[in-house]
Design a protein around this motif. Structure first.
Motif, short mmCIF file in Angstrom:
data_model
loop_
_atom_site.label_atom_id
_atom_site.label_comp_id
_atom_site.label_asym_id
_atom_site.label_seq_id
_atom_site.Cartn_x
_atom_site.Cartn_y
_atom_site.Cartn_z
N GLU A 5 0.83 -1.21 0.00
CA GLU A 5 0.00 0.00 0.00
C GLU A 5 0.87 1.26 0.00
N ARG A 25 0.99 4.20 -2.74
CA ARG A 25 0.61 5.55 -2.34
C ARG A 25 1.73 6.55 -2.66
N ASP A 69 -3.79 4.44 -6.26
CA ASP A 69 -4.80 3.96 -5.32
C ASP A 69 -4.24 2.77 -4.54
N TYR A 109 0.29 0.09 -11.85
CA TYR A 109 0.62 -0.40 -10.52
C TYR A 109 1.75 -1.43 -10.53
N THR A 159 -5.62 0.74 -2.53
CA THR A 159 -6.49 -0.44 -2.43
C THR A 159 -6.23 -1.44 -3.56
#
Length: 407
Positions: free
Chosen positions: A284, A288, A293, A307, A295
């Protein structure tokens, strides 16, 4: 298992079977029920052979269980030598239980039937749980799931809560105030839930509950002893020895988040723990920091652009740290198998398994036997599923801390 006490008794229809007070006949009922749970369905002759009970005893027990609507007859099996056999199986509507996972990033409720199939699921997400909001919600969803069964509500045997022992632990890492942390750490969560419902409530540490789900419905059917690792917001685990769940002197065996992953420095900072390198909390933070995001750490996006780069960096670090934990566990316990699961997507779990196996291949195994690393089968709902299995276990399993392997 950890605290499995209750403040309310199950309905007479589903009385606990096999305690010292009710004697050997009811214990034998539990043995038969567990044999059917492990093998799905069996004719009476096979039940007698597997349990070591006489054909007459099996006949009496199965008649009573059928009368109590805990087992059902299936279609006759023909085509074999002799008379056609009639397999017996657990009645899915024979009993129900509710599982609740209370986590640092969300809560989940499951309703399972007597065969441990999920009938209903509800989940909520949050940055961190608020006591005043979450406790009433837990009770509300327990009652909603039970009452939604209608006439079958009398067959609900209880609810099992799965949560970290110290939900407010590592409060500085999580960015919590000390007051928020102390509120959770000083609370008896099981007692608070019991005070809000007339449903019998059991409690287990979240990763211990996940280990129960794997032991009963997953790799536990094939593996006798294994270290269990569950990668969630934090990382934790459980320990199975000879098909027994081993919880340790404080109910905290398998608390892998606290395992040091580097030697202490003289007069320096405390060494990092596994939680800092192999938890989804760490993933996470990486996401961040890239303005993404956070999540996505828990779903299929983790391995997709944009990601994927942060996720690959996390995989490289997490796999090395997990390999260190596995070698350490092997040196202490000499277990032949390790099972790893998590609340991530199945694709990310497979990537983590692959890279951890590669890291294990580079470890120094002199003096040790390297274990086999397996993927878990329970998946992201393992904690809630294991929680729901606690009341079923308390009412129907043949032993206090082992689910019988009738093999």
């Amino acid at each position: 298992m950890p605290d499995a006490g209750t403040t309310a008794r199950p309905p007479d229809l589903l009385r606990p079977r096999g305690s010292n007070q009710v004697g050997m006949r009811q214990f034998n009922e539990r043995v038969v029920l567990q044999a059917l749970r492990v093998h799905t369905s069996l004719p009476k002759a096979d039940l007698a052979r597997l349990t070591g009970l006489s054909a007459q005893t099996i006949g009496l027990i199965t008649a009573r269980l059928e009368e109590d609507q805990l087992i059902v007859k299936q279609s006759r099996v023909r085509g074999r030598i002799g008379q056609p056999s009639v397999p017996l199986a657990l009645n899915p509507d024979g009993a129900f239980a509710i599982g609740i996972k209370v986590g640092r990033r969300g809560a989940e409720w499951l309703l399972i039937d007597f065969t441990a199939q999920v009938r209903e699921r509800h989940a909520i997400s949050y940055a961190f749980p608020d006591v005043e909001e979450l406790l009433p919600a837990i009770a509300q969803h327990i009652h909603r799931l039970r009452d939604g069964l209608g006439p079958l509500a009398v067959r609900n045997v209880g609810a099992g809560v799965a949560a970290p022992f110290q939900l407010g632990g590592w409060h500085r890492t999580l960015g919590l105030s000390k007051a928020q942390s102390d509120r959770w750490n000083q609370m008896d969560l099981a007692a608070e839930v019991r005070a809000r419902t007339d449903v019998p409530v059991s409690f287990a540490r979240d990763t211990v509950a996940a280990c129960v789900a794997e032991l009963v419905g997953g790799r536990g059917h094939d593996l006798k002893s294994f270290l269990y690792i569950f990668v969630d917001t934090f990382v934790g685990g459980g320990l199975v020895i000879n098909s027994h769940l081993h919880t340790g002197g404080h109910g905290n065996a398998g608390a892998l988040a606290s395992l040091p992953v580097q030697p202490p420095s003289v007069g320096g900072a405390l060494p990092q723990q596994l939680m800092a390198q192999a938890s989804l909390w760490e993933l996470e933070q990486r996401l961040r920091s890239e303005g993404l995001d956070a999540t996505a750490a828990y779903d299929d996006r983790a391995l997709q652009a944009p990601y994927a780069a942060a996720t690959q960096a996390w995989l490289a670090t997490a796999s090395q740290a997990l390999a260190h934990a596995i070698v350490s566990g092997t040196a202490m316990l000499d277990l032949p198998d390790v099972v790893m699961d998590g609340s991530m997507s199945r694709g990310l779990l497979q990537a983590l398994l692959d890279q951890t196996r590669a890291a294990l291949a580079q470890c120094n195994w002199e003096g040790l036997w390297a274990p086999q690393l397996h993927g878990g089968r329970a998946g992201a709902q393992a904690c809630a599923l294991g929680g729901a299995m606690l009341p079923l276990h308390a009412n129907f399993a043949p032993d206090h801390d082992v689910f019988l392997k009738a093999a």
